[in-house]
Design an enzyme around this catalytic site. Structure first.
Site, PDB file in Angstrom:
ATOM      1  N   ASP A  65       0.624  -1.436   0.137  1.00 13.29           N
ATOM      2  CA  ASP A  65      -0.115   0.224  -0.232  1.00 13.29           C
ATOM      3  C   ASP A  65       0.634   1.131  -0.518  1.00 13.29           C
ATOM      4  O   ASP A  65       1.920   1.643   0.611  1.00 13.29           O
ATOM      5  CB  ASP A  65      -0.447  -0.064   1.198  1.00 13.29           C
ATOM      6  CG  ASP A  65      -1.193   1.281   1.470  1.00 13.29           C
ATOM      7  OD1 ASP A  65      -1.305   2.291   0.883  1.00 13.29           O
ATOM      8  OD2 ASP A  65      -2.226   1.541   2.251  1.00 13.29           O
ATOM      9  N   SER A 171      -5.949  14.859 -12.521  1.00 11.96           N
ATOM     10  CA  SER A 171      -6.841  14.735 -12.711  1.00 11.96           C
ATOM     11  C   SER A 171      -7.149  15.875 -13.824  1.00 11.96           C
ATOM     12  O   SER A 171      -7.098  16.795 -12.891  1.00 11.96           O
ATOM     13  CB  SER A 171      -8.181  13.470 -11.756  1.00 11.96           C
ATOM     14  OG  SER A 171      -9.321  14.203 -12.076  1.00 11.96           O
ATOM     15  N   TYR A 184     -11.627  13.551  -3.336  1.00 14.54           N
ATOM     16  CA  TYR A 184     -10.589  13.560  -4.453  1.00 14.54           C
ATOM     17  C   TYR A 184     -10.260  14.755  -5.738  1.00 14.54           C
ATOM     18  O   TYR A 184      -9.307  15.120  -5.729  1.00 14.54           O
ATOM     19  CB  TYR A 184     -11.357  12.749  -5.679  1.00 14.54           C
ATOM     20  CG  TYR A 184     -10.930  12.243  -7.013  1.00 14.54           C
ATOM     21  CD1 TYR A 184     -10.108  11.007  -6.850  1.00 14.54           C
ATOM     22  CD2 TYR A 184     -11.350  12.940  -7.717  1.00 14.54           C
ATOM     23  CE1 TYR A 184      -8.915  10.222  -7.887  1.00 14.54           C
ATOM     24  CE2 TYR A 184     -10.745  11.819  -9.108  1.00 14.54           C
ATOM     25  CZ  TYR A 184      -9.879  11.794  -8.940  1.00 14.54           C
ATOM     26  OH  TYR A 184      -9.138  10.460 -10.229  1.00 14.54           O
ATOM     27  N   LYS A 188      -6.300  15.696  -5.784  1.00 10.43           N
ATOM     28  CA  LYS A 188      -5.835  16.021  -7.223  1.00 10.43           C
ATOM     29  C   LYS A 188      -5.396  17.246  -7.569  1.00 10.43           C
ATOM     30  O   LYS A 188      -4.308  17.509  -8.169  1.00 10.43           O
ATOM     31  CB  LYS A 188      -6.977  15.654  -8.543  1.00 10.43           C
ATOM     32  CG  LYS A 188      -7.331  13.895  -8.084  1.00 10.43           C
ATOM     33  CD  LYS A 188      -6.019  13.292  -8.770  1.00 10.43           C
ATOM     34  CE  LYS A 188      -6.229  11.532  -8.816  1.00 10.43           C
ATOM     35  NZ  LYS A 188      -5.174  10.789  -8.489  1.00 10.43           N
TER      36      LYS A 188
HETATM   37  N1  LIG Z   1      -9.524   6.119 -15.136  1.00  8.40           N
HETATM   38  C1  LIG Z   1      -9.830   7.489 -15.219  1.00  8.40           C
HETATM   39  O1  LIG Z   1     -11.027   7.836 -16.093  1.00  8.40           O
HETATM   40  C2  LIG Z   1      -9.130   8.283 -14.996  1.00  8.40           C
HETATM   41  C3  LIG Z   1      -8.983   9.953 -14.485  1.00  8.40           C
HETATM   42  C4  LIG Z   1      -8.409  11.232 -13.917  1.00  8.40           C
HETATM   43  C5  LIG Z   1      -7.556  10.188 -13.330  1.00  8.40           C
HETATM   44  N2  LIG Z   1      -7.466   9.351 -13.391  1.00  8.40           N
HETATM   45  C6  LIG Z   1      -6.285   8.640 -12.099  1.00  8.40           C
HETATM   46  O2  LIG Z   1      -5.038   7.478 -12.320  1.00  8.40           O
HETATM   47  C7  LIG Z   1      -4.999   6.678 -11.986  1.00  8.40           C
HETATM   48  C8  LIG Z   1      -5.049   5.581 -11.991  1.00  8.40           C
HETATM   49  O3  LIG Z   1      -6.718   5.346 -12.519  1.00  8.40           O
HETATM   50  P1  LIG Z   1      -7.655   4.050 -12.810  1.00  8.40           P
HETATM   51  O4  LIG Z   1      -9.060   4.570 -13.497  1.00  8.40           O
HETATM   52  O5  LIG Z   1      -5.966   3.525 -14.466  1.00  8.40           O
HETATM   53  O6  LIG Z   1      -7.631   2.987 -11.496  1.00  8.40           O
HETATM   54  P2  LIG Z   1      -8.331   1.549 -11.389  1.00  8.40           P
HETATM   55  O7  LIG Z   1      -8.715   1.307 -10.693  1.00  8.40           O
HETATM   56  O8  LIG Z   1      -7.953   0.874 -12.762  1.00  8.40           O
HETATM   57  O9  LIG Z   1      -6.154   1.404 -10.857  1.00  8.40           O
HETATM   58  C9  LIG Z   1      -6.262   1.593  -9.658  1.00  8.40           C
HETATM   59  C10 LIG Z   1      -4.494   0.959  -9.640  1.00  8.40           C
HETATM   60  O10 LIG Z   1      -4.029   1.039  -8.493  1.00  8.40           O
HETATM   61  C11 LIG Z   1      -3.928   0.233  -7.388  1.00  8.40           C
HETATM   62  N3  LIG Z   1      -4.108   0.259  -5.523  1.00  8.40           N
HETATM   63  C12 LIG Z   1      -5.159   1.526  -5.172  1.00  8.40           C
HETATM   64  N4  LIG Z   1      -4.744   1.675  -3.816  1.00  8.40           N
HETATM   65  C13 LIG Z   1      -3.603   1.385  -4.158  1.00  8.40           C
HETATM   66  C14 LIG Z   1      -2.484   1.340  -2.838  1.00  8.40           C
HETATM   67  N5  LIG Z   1      -3.141   2.195  -1.576  1.00  8.40           N
HETATM   68  N6  LIG Z   1      -1.690   1.041  -2.834  1.00  8.40           N
HETATM   69  C15 LIG Z   1      -1.347   0.384  -4.205  1.00  8.40           C
HETATM   70  N7  LIG Z   1      -1.821   0.627  -5.891  1.00  8.40           N
HETATM   71  C16 LIG Z   1      -2.956   0.595  -4.599  1.00  8.40           C
HETATM   72  C17 LIG Z   1      -5.062  -0.761  -8.063  1.00  8.40           C
HETATM   73  O11 LIG Z   1      -5.000  -2.320  -7.280  1.00  8.40           O
HETATM   74  C18 LIG Z   1      -4.899  -0.548  -9.177  1.00  8.40           C
HETATM   75  O12 LIG Z   1      -4.215  -2.076  -9.841  1.00  8.40           O
HETATM   76  C19 LIG Z   1      -5.589   7.554 -10.239  1.00  8.40           C
HETATM   77  O13 LIG Z   1      -4.897   7.745  -9.586  1.00  8.40           O
HETATM   78  C20 LIG Z   1      -6.562   7.906 -11.173  1.00  8.40           C
HETATM   79  O14 LIG Z   1      -7.420   8.831  -9.539  1.00  8.40           O
HETATM   80  C21 LIG Z   1      -8.356   8.108 -13.468  1.00  8.40           C
END
Ligand SMILES: NC(=O)c1ccc[n+]([C@@H]2O[C@H](COP(=O)([O-])OP(=O)(O)OC[C@H]3O[C@@H](n4cnc5c(N)ncnc54)[C@H](O)[C@@H]3O)[C@@H](O)[C@H]2O)c1
Length: 313
Positions: A65, A171, A184, A188
């Site tokens: 984590d 984000s 959030y 961000k």
């Molecule tokens: N998907 C979107 O639309 C989007 C848009 C803007 C920003 N983001 C940001 O992009 C990043 C990735 O998002 P995503 O959509 O690919 O998420 P996702 O849920 O698909 O993947 C996130 C990964 O992080 C891991 N994770 C969660 N908590 C953790 C921790 N405490 N320690 C280690 N690993 C951990 C999860 O197991 C997972 O594999 C995030 O920071 C999210 O806020 C996503």
């Protein structure tokens, strides 16, 4: 895999098991970097590392984590022992919780602390341990800085260059705010301030620090969410919000991160690069009025906004 522009570099990708981080781990490995995936999901992390090695790349995974200091320390030690160096840190991991949704009145102080520990604290801890390791590693073997004397007013000893790259994932929610998403949105937004601060602090050591601000990216998890709680008409409404008329895919972000880690991006630091198809530069009044007809014509449209009080953030 030995001819990319990240050959000889070693990277850590937090949350690199799936989604944006998963695609980033694969993209960096495809460019020749050795990649350590750090994630809480052992199964998905192992599967992504296997996918990389099966296509000729080099990857390892570590379960932890990243909001915990011992994980930040251990992941840097693991990269140094496994790959002998550290050049790139992509700080991407996030997993929401239902109790993190809401306004300042609604959010529990514990949820606030846990959310910000992961959204922001983990990025501080990651840099705290990664930067000294990057400095210790120095520029990658074979790095040729080229002549220093020449164009411009260069003089004296050149500053350190190509020592490290940090890319933090913010984000569009760090650029514009959504209602009842205190944890959030604040997190961000803070990633942007943290990125600028680190860019100034670590620039003199040859380390660039940038952020990316993705729009709606249809990851494996998002795909599942759309299937469970949305429909075709609702998804198309999302697409219509984007000037490029589509939402993103993980590779859109992965390619941008790979560019920011490349030698070609050496003079870019402290920027927040939206990867959002133009979403964040568009005037909202027009979007809303332009979409009025579409919504009236599709009264059955469904998006995850139809789930009440279940926001994951
Ligand atoms: N998907 C979107 O639309 C989007 C848009 C803007 C920003 N983001 C940001 O992009 C990043 C990735 O998002 P995503 O959509 O690919 O998420 P996702 O849920 O698909 O993947 C996130 C990964 O992080 C891991 N994770 C969660 N908590 C953790 C921790 N405490 N320690 C280690 N690993 C951990 C999860 O197991 C997972 O594999 C995030 O920071 C999210 O806020 C996503």
């Amino acid at each position: 895999m030995s001819s990319g522009n990240l050959v000889s570099k070693a990277a850590i990708v937090t949350g690199g098991a799936q989604g944006i981080g998963g695609a980033t781990a694969r993209r960096l490995a495809a460019a020749g970097a050795k990649v350590l995936i750090v994630d809480v999901d052992a199964q998905a992390a192992g599967a992504n590392a296997d996918a990389i090695t099966q296509t000729g790349g080099i990857a390892a995974c570590m379960i932890g984590d990243v909001s915990q200091e011992e994980t930040a320390k251990a992941m840097v030690e693991r990269a140094m022992s496994e790959f002998g160096r550290l050049d790139i840190l992509v700080q991407n991991a996030y997993g929401g919780g239902r109790d993190r949704a809401g306004s300042a009145v609604e959010v529990d102080p514990r949820a606030w602390r846990e959310g910000l520990d992961l959204l922001v604290g983990a990025l501080f801890l990651g840099a705290k341990y990664a930067v000294p390791a990057m400095v210790e590693s120095g520029p990658p073997p074979g790095y040729d800085p080229g002549p220093w004397q020449g164009a411009g007013l260069r003089h004296g000893t050149p500053p350190p260059r190509e020592v490290g790259r940090i890319v933090n994932i913010s984000s569009v929610h760090g650029l514009v705010q959504a209602p009842r998403s205190l944890v959030y949105e604040v997190g961000k937004s803070a990633v942007i301030g943290l990125t600028r601060q680190m860019a100034i602090d670590f620039g003199p050591q040859g380390i660039t620090v940038n952020a990316v601000a993705p729009g709606h990216i249809v990851t494996e998890r998002m795909e599942q969410m759309w299937q469970q709680t949305g429909n075709e008409e609702g998804f198309h409404l999302f697409e219509l919000h984007y000037p490029v008329r589509r939402t993103g895919v993980p590779d859109d972000v992965a390619h941008t991160i790979a560019f920011l880690c490349s030698p070609e991006a050496a003079f870019i630091t402290g920027v927040v690069l939206p990867v959002d198809g133009g979403l964040s530069i568009q005037l909202q009044e027009n979007v809303i009025m332009d979409l009025k007809e579409y919504i009236l014509e599709h009264p059955q449209l469904k998006t995850h906004f139809d789930r009440r009080n279940t926001a994951r953030r």
